[in-house]
Design a protein around this motif. Structure first.
Motif, PDB file in Angstrom:
ATOM      1  N   PHE A 112      52.173  55.650  13.955  1.00  0.00           N
ATOM      2  CA  PHE A 112      52.454  56.547  12.821  1.00  0.00           C
ATOM      3  C   PHE A 112      51.386  57.649  12.745  1.00  0.00           C
ATOM      4  CE2 PHE A 112      52.324  56.905   7.935  1.00  0.00           C
ATOM      5  CZ  PHE A 112      53.438  57.726   7.858  1.00  0.00           C
ATOM      6  N   CYS A 113      50.137  57.262  12.897  1.00  0.00           N
ATOM      7  CA  CYS A 113      49.038  58.243  12.868  1.00  0.00           C
ATOM      8  C   CYS A 113      49.178  59.227  14.034  1.00  0.00           C
ATOM      9  CB  CYS A 113      47.679  57.552  12.964  1.00  0.00           C
ATOM     10  SG  CYS A 113      47.305  56.512  11.556  1.00  0.00           S
ATOM     11  N   ASP A 114      49.577  58.694  15.206  1.00  0.00           N
ATOM     12  CA  ASP A 114      49.732  59.561  16.381  1.00  0.00           C
ATOM     13  C   ASP A 114      50.778  60.645  16.147  1.00  0.00           C
ATOM     14  OD1 ASP A 114      47.819  58.140  17.701  1.00  0.00           O
ATOM     15  OD2 ASP A 114      49.229  56.905  18.862  1.00  0.00           O
ATOM     16  N   GLN A 115      51.783  60.316  15.329  1.00  0.00           N
ATOM     17  CA  GLN A 115      52.830  61.302  15.036  1.00  0.00           C
ATOM     18  C   GLN A 115      52.328  62.412  14.106  1.00  0.00           C
ATOM     19  OE1 GLN A 115      55.979  58.996  13.282  1.00  0.00           O
ATOM     20  NE2 GLN A 115      56.353  57.859  15.178  1.00  0.00           N
ATOM     21  N   HIS A 116      51.187  62.185  13.457  1.00  0.00           N
ATOM     22  CA  HIS A 116      50.689  63.157  12.472  1.00  0.00           C
ATOM     23  C   HIS A 116      49.207  63.462  12.718  1.00  0.00           C
ATOM     24  CE1 HIS A 116      54.379  62.698  10.146  1.00  0.00           C
ATOM     25  NE2 HIS A 116      54.260  61.406  10.372  1.00  0.00           N
ATOM     26  N   PRO A 117      48.922  64.023  13.893  1.00  0.00           N
ATOM     27  CA  PRO A 117      47.513  64.232  14.250  1.00  0.00           C
ATOM     28  C   PRO A 117      46.796  65.240  13.353  1.00  0.00           C
ATOM     29  CG  PRO A 117      48.977  65.260  15.860  1.00  0.00           C
ATOM     30  CD  PRO A 117      49.846  64.473  14.943  1.00  0.00           C
ATOM     31  N   ASP A 118      47.577  66.033  12.597  1.00  0.00           N
ATOM     32  CA  ASP A 118      46.958  67.055  11.746  1.00  0.00           C
ATOM     33  C   ASP A 118      46.523  66.498  10.391  1.00  0.00           C
ATOM     34  OD1 ASP A 118      49.710  66.579  11.277  1.00  0.00           O
ATOM     35  OD2 ASP A 118      49.872  68.428  10.095  1.00  0.00           O
ATOM     36  N   ARG A 119      46.783  65.213  10.140  1.00  0.00           N
ATOM     37  CA  ARG A 119      46.504  64.672   8.813  1.00  0.00           C
ATOM     38  C   ARG A 119      45.243  63.797   8.787  1.00  0.00           C
ATOM     39  NH1 ARG A 119      50.536  65.004   4.875  1.00  0.00           N
ATOM     40  NH2 ARG A 119      52.226  66.284   5.689  1.00  0.00           N
ATOM     41  N   THR A 120      44.526  63.883   7.684  1.00  0.00           N
ATOM     42  CA  THR A 120      43.383  63.005   7.459  1.00  0.00           C
ATOM     43  C   THR A 120      43.918  61.629   7.059  1.00  0.00           C
ATOM     44  OG1 THR A 120      42.085  64.886   6.717  1.00  0.00           O
ATOM     45  CG2 THR A 120      41.257  62.703   6.114  1.00  0.00           C
ATOM     46  N   VAL A 121      43.479  60.600   7.756  1.00  0.00           N
ATOM     47  CA  VAL A 121      44.019  59.260   7.529  1.00  0.00           C
ATOM     48  C   VAL A 121      43.173  58.538   6.471  1.00  0.00           C
ATOM     49  CG1 VAL A 121      44.579  57.038   8.578  1.00  0.00           C
ATOM     50  CG2 VAL A 121      44.932  59.165   9.878  1.00  0.00           C
ATOM     51  N   VAL A 122      43.811  58.253   5.342  1.00  0.00           N
ATOM     52  CA  VAL A 122      43.127  57.568   4.243  1.00  0.00           C
ATOM     53  C   VAL A 122      43.814  56.218   4.035  1.00  0.00           C
ATOM     54  CG1 VAL A 122      42.435  57.705   1.816  1.00  0.00           C
ATOM     55  CG2 VAL A 122      42.696  59.809   3.156  1.00  0.00           C
ATOM     56  N   VAL A 123      43.087  55.131   4.235  1.00  0.00           N
ATOM     57  CA  VAL A 123      43.716  53.820   4.041  1.00  0.00           C
ATOM     58  C   VAL A 123      43.056  53.068   2.892  1.00  0.00           C
ATOM     59  CG1 VAL A 123      44.425  53.670   6.461  1.00  0.00           C
ATOM     60  CG2 VAL A 123      42.365  52.451   5.726  1.00  0.00           C
TER      61      VAL A 123
END
Ligand code: 13P
Ligand code: SF4
Length: 333
Positions: A112-123
């Motif tokens: 899922f993260c790979d599909q959205h490389p432009d986004r900051t990942v906040v978990v």
């Protein structure tokens, strides 16, 4: 609870054995507000601590003991280990997980993260060490909104996981460009908005306190939305004498101590028998007891291990949260 049927003398002996073991093993007990009152009392009586997940992480990190005993769910033990790889971290039951963690497997999340490389990942902290290691930021409910607002103001787009309700709440509060994983907490998802409306009509003087893992229509009726610690604080500070509370019923133990004389009414769920699965009490938090705690301390079993490389990567994201909250505190004070 696990030890409900135990004779009082037996319980007393078990508690005193745990107290001795904690000393012998240079261990400190760090508990969450959803575990039994017995465990929360024991933490208080032995120089340990009971709090929300952010302050549990902070306390374990700052305490000098070489062993941390975490009474809560697995992600809390893992966070302690991520921050303190040199310490031994024990838990009463390693099977105590969380529906949010279960619903967000690391491989799928990474894709899922790979599909959205432009986004900051906040978990959310309620995730595995592997998921944390794939993130830029880890947050807890007490700080999620502030972190996302900060990122939004910097012009960053957010990929949020795993709690869709908390993600939706944070998005609505901050206006951030945020996409979310589709996870939920089995306990908070059960709170019912329509029944809550009726309850509010019947109790117009009561303030409504809601944990942000609850559905949007429940959150919308809240006077205060916050982490477990923030909910307890609101009960102390608001002038109301009565409160409707939408979170795990484990919290009532501390609320009654913190605000004596006030009245706490559990928010409505679907029904104790047919429809509700968790009945406002987390089945995994309930796996923590005095006996399995004593067993873990005695034998060293149920130790939390995190792969060192995964831990190093996850630590960067967890430290970011701690650093952010330190800066907030210095601004606020
Ligand atoms: P808090 O950080 O508010 O304690 O929440 C943790 C949790 O699992 C709530 O269900
Ligand atoms: Fe997870 Fe919900 Fe249990 Fe908290 S109450 S640990 S979010 S399942």
């Amino acid at each position: 609870e696990l030890e409900e049927s135990m004779a009082p003398e037996e319980k007393r002996d078990l508690k005193s054995r745990i107290k001795t073991l904690l000393k012998e093993k240079d261990a400190v007990l760090v508990a969450h507000y959803y575990v039994s009152g017995d465990l929360q009392e024991l933490a208080a009586e032995t120089g340990g601590f009971t709090s929300d997940s952010l302050d549990m992480a902070r306390f374990g990190n700052e305490h000098p003991a070489s062993t941390l005993v975490v009474a809560g769910v697995r992600f809390m033990g893992e966070t302690a280990k991520i921050l303190n790889p040199e310490k031994k971290v024990l838990m009463p039951d390693l099977e105590a997980t969380c529906s949010l963690d279960l619903g967000c497997p690391a491989e799928e999340f990474s894709a899922f993260c790979d599909q959205h490389p432009d986004r900051t990942v906040v978990v959310y902290a309620n995730t595995s060490a592997e998921v944390k290691a794939r993130s830029h930021w880890v947050v807890t409910s007490s700080i999620a909104e502030k972190v996302v607002r900060y990122l939004h103001q910097k012009g960053e787009k957010v990929l949020w996981a795993p709690d869709k309700y908390l993600g939706d709440y944070v998005q609505s509060r901050t206006g951030a460009d945020l996409i979310s994983w589709d996870g939920a907490c089995v306990v908070h998802e059960e709170f019912k908005a329509e029944a809550l409306k009726d309850m509010r009509l019947e109790n117009p003087d009561a303030a409504v306190l809601v944990h942000p893992e609850s559905p949007r229509e429940v959150i919308e009726q809240a006077d205060v939305v916050g982490s477990t610690t923030q909910i307890i604080k609101a009960a102390q500070e608001l002038p109301n004498r009565r409160f409707i509370v939408a979170t795990d019923r484990g919290i009532f133990h501390k609320m009654r101590q913190a605000a004596p004389g006030k009245v706490f009414i559990p928010a409505p769920i679907a029904g104790e028998t047919v429809e509700c699965i968790a009945c406002a009490h987390c089945p995994w938090m309930a796996m923590n007891g005095l006996q399995n705690l004593a067993h873990s301390l005695e034998t060293g079993e149920n130790e939390i291990h995190v792969d060192p490389e995964t831990g190093r990567r996850a630590r960067v994201a967890v430290e970011r949260m701690l650093e952010f909250s330190r800066n907030l505190k210095s601004v606020e004070s």
